[in-house]
Design a protein around this motif. Structure first.
Motif, PDB file in Angstrom:
ATOM      1  N   CYS A   1       0.800  -1.359  -0.102  1.00  0.00           N
ATOM      2  CA  CYS A   1       0.075  -0.216   0.031  1.00  0.00           C
ATOM      3  C   CYS A   1       1.005   1.582   0.084  1.00  0.00           C
TER       4      CYS A   1
ATOM      5  N   VAL B   1      -6.864   3.199   2.017  1.00  0.00           N
ATOM      6  CA  VAL B   1      -7.498   3.854   0.685  1.00  0.00           C
ATOM      7  C   VAL B   1      -7.392   3.179  -0.525  1.00  0.00           C
TER       8      VAL B   1
ATOM      9  N   CYS C   1      -7.448  -0.976   0.338  1.00  0.00           N
ATOM     10  CA  CYS C   1      -6.292  -1.195   1.188  1.00  0.00           C
ATOM     11  C   CYS C   1      -7.104  -2.351   2.571  1.00  0.00           C
TER      12      CYS C   1
ATOM     13  N   HIS D   1      -5.898  -2.419   5.101  1.00  0.00           N
ATOM     14  CA  HIS D   1      -4.924  -1.662   7.023  1.00  0.00           C
ATOM     15  C   HIS D   1      -5.235  -0.132   6.962  1.00  0.00           C
ATOM     16  N   CYS D   2      -5.310   0.857   5.979  1.00  0.00           N
ATOM     17  CA  CYS D   2      -5.617   2.586   5.966  1.00  0.00           C
ATOM     18  C   CYS D   2      -6.838   2.258   5.298  1.00  0.00           C
TER      19      CYS D   2
ATOM     20  N   CYS E   1       0.122   3.338   3.706  1.00  0.00           N
ATOM     21  CA  CYS E   1       0.839   3.292   4.735  1.00  0.00           C
ATOM     22  C   CYS E   1       1.558   1.706   4.660  1.00  0.00           C
TER      23      CYS E   1
HETATM   24 ZN   LIG Z   1      -2.949   0.971   3.098  1.00  0.00          ZN
END
Ligand SMILES: [Zn+2]
Length: 100
Positions: free
Chosen positions: A17, A36, A31, A33-34, A20
């Motif tokens: 990503c 986007v 993503c 995880h974050c 992140c």
């Molecule tokens: Zn991310």
């Protein structure tokens, strides 16, 4: 012991990503995880803003150069199209953005 070559496909299916730097699946559009999102080309808002700027700039330049004339009408359409195309060219490619 597992040969290194066996692990390569596993690495290729992952992408980092850009926001992140966590691993995602290569095909992921968002993503995990974050949050986007991958965008291709300009957003609708960017395209709209660029078109409106061109739409206003066309007749403005026409009046500035030629004085008040009917050329302002077709030139506003030309300006709008030009703004739209410039926006497409400027934002050509993948971008990762957080929306909402
Ligand atoms: Zn991310």
């Amino acid at each position: 012991m597992r040969p290194i070559a066996m692990r390569e496909p596993e690495i290729k299916t992952l992408s980092l990503c850009p926001a992140c730097f966590q691993k995602n699946r290569q095909t992921a559009e968002i993503c995990a995880h974050c949050g986007v999102e991958r965008h291709f080309g300009p957003t609708r808002r960017e395209a709209l803003v660029a078109t409106l700027i061109g739409f206003a700039a066309g007749p403005f330049l026409a009046i500035l150069i030629l004085g008040p004339s009917y050329w302002a009408i077709p030139l506003s359409a030309v300006g709008g199209l030009l703004g739209f195309f410039i926006c497409q060219i400027r934002h050509n490619g993948d971008r990762w953005m957080k929306e909402r």
